[in-house]
Design a protein around this motif. Sequence first.
Motif, PDB file in Angstrom:
ATOM      1  N   ALA A   1     -10.786  71.503 -50.078  1.00  0.00           N
ATOM      2  CA  ALA A   1     -10.438  72.675 -49.271  1.00  0.00           C
ATOM      3  C   ALA A   1      -9.376  73.529 -49.954  1.00  0.00           C
ATOM      4  O   ALA A   1      -9.469  74.759 -49.988  1.00  0.00           O
ATOM      5  N   ALA A   2      -8.348  72.870 -50.514  1.00  0.00           N
ATOM      6  CA  ALA A   2      -7.260  73.613 -51.156  1.00  0.00           C
ATOM      7  C   ALA A   2      -7.699  74.238 -52.476  1.00  0.00           C
ATOM      8  O   ALA A   2      -7.281  75.352 -52.821  1.00  0.00           O
ATOM      9  N   TRP A   3      -8.556  73.527 -53.213  1.00  0.00           N
ATOM     10  CA  TRP A   3      -8.997  73.998 -54.535  1.00  0.00           C
ATOM     11  C   TRP A   3      -9.694  75.342 -54.447  1.00  0.00           C
ATOM     12  O   TRP A   3      -9.549  76.188 -55.335  1.00  0.00           O
ATOM     13  N   PHE A   4     -10.433  75.550 -53.364  1.00  0.00           N
ATOM     14  CA  PHE A   4     -11.155  76.809 -53.223  1.00  0.00           C
ATOM     15  C   PHE A   4     -10.195  77.992 -53.214  1.00  0.00           C
ATOM     16  O   PHE A   4     -10.428  78.995 -53.888  1.00  0.00           O
ATOM     17  N   TYR A   5      -9.115  77.866 -52.463  1.00  0.00           N
ATOM     18  CA  TYR A   5      -8.187  78.984 -52.331  1.00  0.00           C
ATOM     19  C   TYR A   5      -7.256  79.134 -53.527  1.00  0.00           C
ATOM     20  O   TYR A   5      -6.971  80.251 -53.973  1.00  0.00           O
ATOM     21  N   PHE A   6      -6.777  78.011 -54.056  1.00  0.00           N
ATOM     22  CA  PHE A   6      -5.776  78.073 -55.116  1.00  0.00           C
ATOM     23  C   PHE A   6      -6.364  78.112 -56.520  1.00  0.00           C
ATOM     24  O   PHE A   6      -5.639  78.406 -57.475  1.00  0.00           O
ATOM     25  N   ALA A   7      -7.641  77.833 -56.651  1.00  0.00           N
ATOM     26  CA  ALA A   7      -8.266  77.871 -57.977  1.00  0.00           C
ATOM     27  C   ALA A   7      -9.383  78.906 -58.025  1.00  0.00           C
ATOM     28  O   ALA A   7      -9.306  79.882 -58.792  1.00  0.00           O
ATOM     29  N   ILE A   8     -10.408  78.736 -57.185  1.00  0.00           N
ATOM     30  CA  ILE A   8     -11.556  79.632 -57.259  1.00  0.00           C
ATOM     31  C   ILE A   8     -11.192  81.052 -56.832  1.00  0.00           C
ATOM     32  O   ILE A   8     -11.439  82.019 -57.564  1.00  0.00           O
ATOM     33  N   LEU A   9     -10.600  81.205 -55.645  1.00  0.00           N
ATOM     34  CA  LEU A   9     -10.251  82.559 -55.190  1.00  0.00           C
ATOM     35  C   LEU A   9      -9.199  83.195 -56.085  1.00  0.00           C
ATOM     36  O   LEU A   9      -9.224  84.408 -56.322  1.00  0.00           O
ATOM     37  N   ALA A  10      -8.258  82.394 -56.590  1.00  0.00           N
ATOM     38  CA  ALA A  10      -7.226  82.939 -57.474  1.00  0.00           C
ATOM     39  C   ALA A  10      -7.837  83.488 -58.755  1.00  0.00           C
ATOM     40  O   ALA A  10      -7.542  84.623 -59.172  1.00  0.00           O
TER      41      ALA A  10
END
Length: 255
Positions: free
Chosen positions: A172-181
């Motif tokens: 869940a966190a990876w999506f926002y902090f890696a992919i979206l970033a």
Amino acid sequence: MSEQRSAYKPYSQPPAEHSGKTSSAKGDVVRAWDLPTRLLKWSLVALILVAWVSSGFNDPDMTVHKAAGYGVLVLVVYRALWGVFGSSTARFSGFVRSPAAVWTYLKALRLNRAGRYLGHNPAGGLMVIGLIVVCGVQVLLGMFSSDGVTASGPFAGLVGDTVSSWAASIHAAWFYFAILALAGLHIVANFYYQFVKRENLIGAMITGRKRREAYVDHKEATGGSLPVAAVCLLTAFGLVYGTVTLFGGSFFASI
């Protein structure tokens, strides 16, 4: 291969559009991106958006979310294959460069002295690799994830409740902090080149064409066979399907 291996030249001469009007006046264009590369890019964007939106659906089994995730993984594997067998601008050998070359390019860009590239420039090539990696990691985390109730990835049972719960949290966190970033940085960079540097990157990824200029890397993209692309896509699907089923997962359990 000589075009793909050409030396990095950050301090190139101004592009043709500044030194003459003949090419632009005649609408002289060259092939920049093959059709499979363009379809892959926009399909990946669509699947990531579907996965994001569907994560909030009232769907205990997360059927749509899983299907989108499998689709993303197939495209990631396909992009790895296409990086070997695709057109000259799609091949890794045509745009993956050393950290030193990336840094030199960025310094030249800051001084407004960077050359123009038909394919990915050194910084853009690094971005492509980064996006492939973070998307692949995201899907793999999802495959080991479980919400502890009904929704779980095909490999969650192999690692136990503690690890699968941890994987779900990171997923869940990876999506926002890696992919979206990274996606946000990619969009900002494209807008910068489109509207500040006046390079039609967005249009080229739709039409596959760019204006003819003295590019640093290639004069024109070559290769990119559709039959080869089809074989790569089928191979990618086979590898994903085979891996999931080999380790006891059910690929279409809730689809």
